[in-house]
Design a protein around this motif. Sequence first.
Motif, PDB file in Angstrom:
ATOM      1  N   GLN A 144      29.548  37.229  56.279  1.00 19.00           N
ATOM      2  CA  GLN A 144      28.122  37.064  56.581  1.00 19.00           C
ATOM      3  C   GLN A 144      27.381  38.401  56.640  1.00 19.00           C
ATOM      4  N   ILE A 145      27.704  39.248  55.671  1.00 18.28           N
ATOM      5  CA  ILE A 145      27.076  40.560  55.595  1.00 18.28           C
ATOM      6  C   ILE A 145      26.084  40.629  54.432  1.00 18.28           C
ATOM      7  N   ILE A 146      26.477  40.064  53.301  1.00 16.09           N
ATOM      8  CA  ILE A 146      25.689  40.186  52.077  1.00 16.09           C
ATOM      9  C   ILE A 146      25.117  38.832  51.675  1.00 16.09           C
ATOM     10  N   ALA A 147      23.833  38.805  51.346  1.00 15.49           N
ATOM     11  CA  ALA A 147      23.185  37.603  50.822  1.00 15.49           C
ATOM     12  C   ALA A 147      23.115  37.722  49.308  1.00 15.49           C
TER      13      ALA A 147
ATOM     14  N   GLN B 251      18.420  36.826  53.563  1.00 17.32           N
ATOM     15  CA  GLN B 251      18.472  38.230  53.978  1.00 17.32           C
ATOM     16  C   GLN B 251      17.643  38.467  55.238  1.00 17.32           C
ATOM     17  N   SER B 252      16.480  37.840  55.329  1.00 18.28           N
ATOM     18  CA  SER B 252      15.652  38.016  56.535  1.00 18.28           C
ATOM     19  C   SER B 252      16.358  37.438  57.756  1.00 18.28           C
ATOM     20  N   TYR B 253      17.064  36.337  57.580  1.00 17.01           N
ATOM     21  CA  TYR B 253      17.822  35.768  58.698  1.00 17.01           C
ATOM     22  C   TYR B 253      18.953  36.728  59.125  1.00 17.01           C
ATOM     23  N   LEU B 254      19.652  37.272  58.159  1.00 14.59           N
ATOM     24  CA  LEU B 254      20.746  38.200  58.491  1.00 14.59           C
ATOM     25  C   LEU B 254      20.218  39.427  59.223  1.00 14.59           C
ATOM     26  N   TYR B 255      19.063  39.943  58.802  1.00 12.88           N
ATOM     27  CA  TYR B 255      18.476  41.105  59.471  1.00 12.88           C
ATOM     28  C   TYR B 255      18.102  40.763  60.915  1.00 12.88           C
ATOM     29  N   SER B 256      17.660  39.539  61.139  1.00 14.33           N
ATOM     30  CA  SER B 256      17.210  39.166  62.482  1.00 14.33           C
ATOM     31  C   SER B 256      18.364  38.898  63.442  1.00 14.33           C
ATOM     32  N   LYS B 257      19.558  38.706  62.912  1.00 13.39           N
ATOM     33  CA  LYS B 257      20.721  38.408  63.764  1.00 13.39           C
ATOM     34  C   LYS B 257      21.168  39.617  64.568  1.00 13.39           C
TER      35      LYS B 257
END
Length: 136
Positions: A23-26, A130-136
């Motif tokens: 769960q690092i790269i989109a 990607q925006s979701y991953l950044y917000s995590k």
Amino acid sequence: MARILAIDFGTKRTGLAVTDEMQIIASGLTTVETKLLLQFLKEYTAKETVELFLVGEPKQMDNTPSESETHILPFITKLEKAFPKIPIKRVDERFTSKMAFQTMIDSGLKKNQRKNKALIDEISATLILQSYLYSK
């Protein structure tokens, strides 16, 4: 870990993006005809473990739901029934189509290639993820 799958729902086509198992790269997955979407997701989840569906939430500038939300809500109901064990989160998708188009320009795609709406949908799903991953 399992993958997170993002859905940029459209009435004709739906863009999909997925994370790696860490769960690092989109990454863009594909674009599917919306009428075939649930079948595609069933086949995909039979091969890959998905722990979360992210569904784009289109909003107006005043934060009210856009009119396309009336098409997305029935889809979410079907998604919940088809995959009762996979949670669904909504992610604000304002500007993702414009950002996707700009990404295509920035990456040097020719004007003809930028007319590919399926590619725009896939890139939009990737931006949502990607925006979701950044917000995590």
